[in-house]
Design a protein around this motif. Structure first.
Motif, short mmCIF file in Angstrom:
data_model
loop_
_atom_site.label_atom_id
_atom_site.label_comp_id
_atom_site.label_asym_id
_atom_site.label_seq_id
_atom_site.Cartn_x
_atom_site.Cartn_y
_atom_site.Cartn_z
N PRO A 167 0.82 -1.22 0.00
CA PRO A 167 0.00 0.00 0.00
C PRO A 167 0.85 1.27 0.00
O PRO A 167 1.84 1.37 0.74
N LEU A 168 0.47 2.22 -0.84
CA LEU A 168 1.27 3.42 -1.04
C LEU A 168 1.42 4.22 0.25
O LEU A 168 2.52 4.71 0.57
N HIS A 169 0.34 4.39 1.01
CA HIS A 169 0.42 5.18 2.24
C HIS A 169 1.36 4.54 3.25
O HIS A 169 2.11 5.22 3.96
N TYR A 170 1.34 3.21 3.31
CA TYR A 170 2.24 2.52 4.23
C TYR A 170 3.69 2.72 3.81
O TYR A 170 4.56 2.99 4.64
N ALA A 171 3.97 2.59 2.51
CA ALA A 171 5.34 2.75 2.02
C ALA A 171 5.84 4.17 2.26
O ALA A 171 6.99 4.38 2.67
N ARG A 172 4.98 5.16 2.04
CA ARG A 172 5.38 6.55 2.26
C ARG A 172 5.66 6.82 3.73
O ARG A 172 6.67 7.44 4.08
N HIS A 173 4.77 6.34 4.60
CA HIS A 173 4.96 6.59 6.03
C HIS A 173 6.22 5.91 6.53
O HIS A 173 6.99 6.51 7.31
N ALA A 174 6.46 4.66 6.10
CA ALA A 174 7.66 3.96 6.53
C ALA A 174 8.92 4.68 6.04
O ALA A 174 9.91 4.79 6.77
N GLY A 175 8.89 5.17 4.79
CA GLY A 175 10.05 5.88 4.26
C GLY A 175 10.32 7.18 5.01
O GLY A 175 11.47 7.49 5.33
N ARG A 176 9.26 7.93 5.31
CA ARG A 176 9.45 9.18 6.07
C ARG A 176 9.92 8.90 7.49
O ARG A 176 10.77 9.63 8.05
N PHE A 177 9.36 7.87 8.09
CA PHE A 177 9.73 7.49 9.44
C PHE A 177 11.22 7.15 9.50
O PHE A 177 11.96 7.64 10.38
N MET A 178 11.69 6.33 8.56
CA MET A 178 13.10 5.96 8.54
C MET A 178 13.98 7.15 8.22
O MET A 178 15.08 7.30 8.78
N GLY A 179 13.54 8.02 7.31
CA GLY A 179 14.32 9.20 6.99
C GLY A 179 14.54 10.10 8.19
O GLY A 179 15.65 10.58 8.43
N LEU A 180 13.47 10.33 8.95
CA LEU A 180 13.59 11.16 10.15
C LEU A 180 14.48 10.48 11.20
O LEU A 180 15.28 11.15 11.89
N PHE A 181 14.38 9.16 11.29
CA PHE A 181 15.16 8.42 12.28
C PHE A 181 16.66 8.53 11.98
O PHE A 181 17.46 8.86 12.86
N VAL A 182 17.05 8.26 10.74
CA VAL A 182 18.48 8.29 10.40
C VAL A 182 19.01 9.72 10.30
O VAL A 182 20.20 9.95 10.50
N LEU A 183 18.13 10.67 10.02
CA LEU A 183 18.57 12.06 9.94
C LEU A 183 18.99 12.59 11.31
O LEU A 183 19.95 13.36 11.42
N THR A 184 18.29 12.17 12.35
CA THR A 184 18.62 12.63 13.71
C THR A 184 19.55 11.67 14.44
O THR A 184 19.98 11.96 15.55
N LEU A 185 19.87 10.53 13.82
CA LEU A 185 20.73 9.55 14.48
C LEU A 185 22.14 10.08 14.79
O LEU A 185 22.69 9.78 15.87
N PRO A 186 22.77 10.88 13.90
CA PRO A 186 24.10 11.41 14.26
C PRO A 186 24.11 12.25 15.53
O PRO A 186 25.12 12.27 16.26
N LEU A 187 23.02 12.96 15.81
CA LEU A 187 22.96 13.77 17.02
C LEU A 187 23.05 12.92 18.27
O LEU A 187 23.49 13.39 19.32
N ILE A 188 22.62 11.67 18.18
CA ILE A 188 22.65 10.77 19.33
C ILE A 188 24.01 10.09 19.47
O ILE A 188 24.53 9.91 20.57
N LEU A 189 24.63 9.77 18.36
CA LEU A 189 25.87 9.00 18.39
C LEU A 189 27.11 9.86 18.56
O LEU A 189 28.15 9.37 19.02
N VAL A 190 27.04 11.13 18.16
CA VAL A 190 28.24 11.96 18.17
C VAL A 190 28.78 12.16 19.59
O VAL A 190 29.99 12.32 19.79
N ASP A 191 27.92 12.14 20.59
CA ASP A 191 28.37 12.36 21.98
C ASP A 191 29.27 11.23 22.44
O ASP A 191 30.24 11.46 23.18
#
Length: 217
Positions: A167-191
């Motif tokens: 389903p398109l809505h599921y694929a879009r939501h999963a992609g945005r969810f992962m994008g936001l997760f990996v985008l903010t991941l460096p802020l957590i690991l850099v410390d």
């Protein structure tokens, strides 16, 4: 500025993202397995028809037997082309090497070529093979037509797999969810990791999006 971010949000949403990825991979494997079962059914029904025709070779006649054999050989090729959506000159040339010249124009002009082949097989069995008492009766015709009908149902099963993606809505939501997760991941690991956070995030992104691509099957 980049230090001191809490790891709690990523720990919470990480579990939810894991469920999304697991669902995607399970769905992909289910689709793969169903496709394998459909192809197995096609192979089994083609063998059943071939075996039946060999047993009744004398009743079918050599000319009808050759037409049936050519159509049986062309059916999986036509089904592959139909599911891939390719109907160009290369596909026509490939079918031209398999199909009897008597049936080739109808096969090439058909919108659904595998379905046309199944219909032609049934037409040969019903109309082109003469009735013979105690050798080729209605019983044999019905049995062979039943197998051909089961073969044609495999076309619909394969079309369902191709035409029903995630389903398109599921694929879009999963992609945005992962994008936001990996985008903010460096802020957590850099410390904790400093500059090593860059290759670490790159590896994690490769793994996560690799799993997502598997789910697109």
């Amino acid at each position: 500025f980049l230090k001191g971010f809490s790891k709690q949000p990523h720990s919470i949403v990480g579990s939810a993202m894991s469920l999304l990825l697991v669902f995607r991979t399970n769905t992909a494997y289910t689709r793969f397995w169903e496709g394998r079962c459909q192809w197995e059914s096609v192979s089994d029904y083609l063998r059943d028809i071939t075996r039946f025709c060999v047993v009744y070779r004398a009743q079918l006649g050599e000319s009808n037997l050759k037409r049936i054999a050519d159509l049986l050989c062309a059916f999986p090729v036509a089904l592959k082309h139909h599911l891939e959506g390719f109907m160009g000159p290369d596909q026509e040339e490939e079918l031209g090497r398999l199909v009897d010249p008597l049936d080739l124009p109808g096969v090439l002009s058909a919108v659904n070529r595998p379905n046309y082949i199944a219909s032609t097989l049934m037409h040969i069995i019903v109309h082109d093979v003469a009735y013979q008492t105690d050798a080729w009766t209605v019983r044999e015709r019905l049995l062979l037509c039943t197998i051909i009908n089961q073969l044609s149902k495999c076309i619909g099963g394969c079309e369902r797999l191709v035409q029903t993606p995630v389903p398109l809505h599921y694929a879009r939501h999963a992609g945005r969810f992962m994008g936001l997760f990996v985008l903010t991941l460096p802020l957590i690991l850099v410390d904790d990791m400093g500059l090593l956070a860059v290759p670490a995030v790159a590896v994690m992104v490769w793994c996560l999006y690799g799993v997502q691509e598997i789910g697109l099957l």
